[in-house]
Write a protein that holds these residues in place. Structure first.
Motif, PDB file in Angstrom:
ATOM      1  N   LEU A 140       0.814  -1.218   0.000  1.00 46.38           N
ATOM      2  CA  LEU A 140       0.000   0.000   0.000  1.00 46.38           C
ATOM      3  C   LEU A 140       0.848   1.269   0.000  1.00 46.38           C
ATOM      4  O   LEU A 140       0.711   2.106  -0.884  1.00 46.38           O
ATOM      5  N   VAL A 141       1.707   1.390   0.997  1.00 43.99           N
ATOM      6  CA  VAL A 141       2.468   2.631   1.158  1.00 43.99           C
ATOM      7  C   VAL A 141       3.474   2.825   0.024  1.00 43.99           C
ATOM      8  O   VAL A 141       3.571   3.924  -0.536  1.00 43.99           O
ATOM      9  N   LEU A 142       4.233   1.794  -0.313  1.00 43.10           N
ATOM     10  CA  LEU A 142       5.236   1.928  -1.370  1.00 43.10           C
ATOM     11  C   LEU A 142       4.624   2.337  -2.712  1.00 43.10           C
ATOM     12  O   LEU A 142       5.083   3.310  -3.320  1.00 43.10           O
ATOM     13  N   PRO A 143       3.579   1.659  -3.201  1.00 44.31           N
ATOM     14  CA  PRO A 143       2.983   2.116  -4.463  1.00 44.31           C
ATOM     15  C   PRO A 143       2.423   3.538  -4.369  1.00 44.31           C
ATOM     16  O   PRO A 143       2.562   4.332  -5.303  1.00 44.31           O
ATOM     17  N   TRP A 144       1.808   3.854  -3.243  1.00 46.23           N
ATOM     18  CA  TRP A 144       1.277   5.215  -3.054  1.00 46.23           C
ATOM     19  C   TRP A 144       2.411   6.236  -3.111  1.00 46.23           C
ATOM     20  O   TRP A 144       2.294   7.265  -3.774  1.00 46.23           O
ATOM     21  N   ALA A 145       3.513   5.953  -2.419  1.00 49.80           N
ATOM     22  CA  ALA A 145       4.641   6.885  -2.406  1.00 49.80           C
ATOM     23  C   ALA A 145       5.239   7.046  -3.804  1.00 49.80           C
ATOM     24  O   ALA A 145       5.587   8.166  -4.202  1.00 49.80           O
ATOM     25  N   LEU A 146       5.325   5.971  -4.550  1.00 51.41           N
ATOM     26  CA  LEU A 146       5.876   6.065  -5.909  1.00 51.41           C
ATOM     27  C   LEU A 146       4.956   6.841  -6.846  1.00 51.41           C
ATOM     28  O   LEU A 146       5.427   7.522  -7.758  1.00 51.41           O
ATOM     29  N   ARG A 147       3.651   6.742  -6.623  1.00 49.12           N
ATOM     30  CA  ARG A 147       2.709   7.530  -7.439  1.00 49.12           C
ATOM     31  C   ARG A 147       2.822   9.014  -7.161  1.00 49.12           C
ATOM     32  O   ARG A 147       2.509   9.841  -8.007  1.00 49.12           O
ATOM     33  N   GLN A 148       3.287   9.377  -5.965  1.00 48.15           N
ATOM     34  CA  GLN A 148       3.387  10.774  -5.580  1.00 48.15           C
ATOM     35  C   GLN A 148       4.606  11.463  -6.184  1.00 48.15           C
ATOM     36  O   GLN A 148       4.701  12.681  -6.176  1.00 48.15           O
ATOM     37  N   GLU A 149       5.569  10.678  -6.685  1.00 49.99           N
ATOM     38  CA  GLU A 149       6.792  11.253  -7.242  1.00 49.99           C
ATOM     39  C   GLU A 149       6.529  12.005  -8.526  1.00 49.99           C
ATOM     40  O   GLU A 149       5.704  11.735  -9.301  1.00 49.99           O
TER      41      GLU A 149
END
Length: 160
Positions: free
Chosen positions: A151-160
């Motif tokens: 959850l967190v890793l994909p979300w963080a990568l989408r925010q880049e």
């Protein structure tokens, strides 16, 4: 470090909407094939547990954990296999983009149930091997691992 090969994420692919839907469905079905193998392994393990000599001696907490985990695995399996059924049921109906969109959502939901089932299996095994308190602590840590990676890793990568 060199960049990964392939098109830049900001550059559009030169494909028609139909080609994009075809590619997305193929990629999704490949992902589901891998995940469903894991679900089958967990399900087989859980079925085997019920036939061990120690199973009748599990306490109420362990039996409840077993039943809930088995049902979570069945639910994950049904949800993760649903895109295949959708594709088969709607094949050649001209709705592939809808199939892809719904299947992607089903895959996300199925992964949540799979994570819960895997953590239920951890809880069950750790409760038998180490006792209830260490099992809950270890399972909380594995839940955090899943939440971080899925959850967190994909979300963080989408925010880049």
């Amino acid at each position: 470090m060199t960049d990964m090969p392939g098109p830049h994420p900001q550059l559009p692919r030169h494909e028609t909407p139909e080609e994009r839907a075809d590619r997305n469905l193929i990629e999704l079905l490949q992902e589901l094939r891998v995940v469903l193998t894991g679900v089958q392994i967990v399900f087989a393990f859980l079925l085997g547990v019920a036939f061990t000599s120690r199973f009748p001696y599990l306490d109420h907490f362990q039996h409840s954990t077993y039943v809930v985990t088995l049902l979570l695995t069945v639910i994950a399996s049904a949800i993760l296999a649903a895109p295949v059924a959708l594709h088969r049921g709607l094949f050649h109906r001209g709705v592939k983009p809808r199939i892809v969109a719904l299947s992607a959502r089903l895959a996300q939901i199925g992964l949540v149930f799979l994570a819960l089932a895997l953590n239920g299996a951890v809880l069950l095994l750790m409760a038998i091997v180490l006792g209830r308190v260490p099992a809950v602590v270890i399972t909380a840590l594995t839940l955090l691992l899943f939440a971080g990676l899925w959850l967190v890793l994909p979300w963080a990568l989408r925010q880049e």
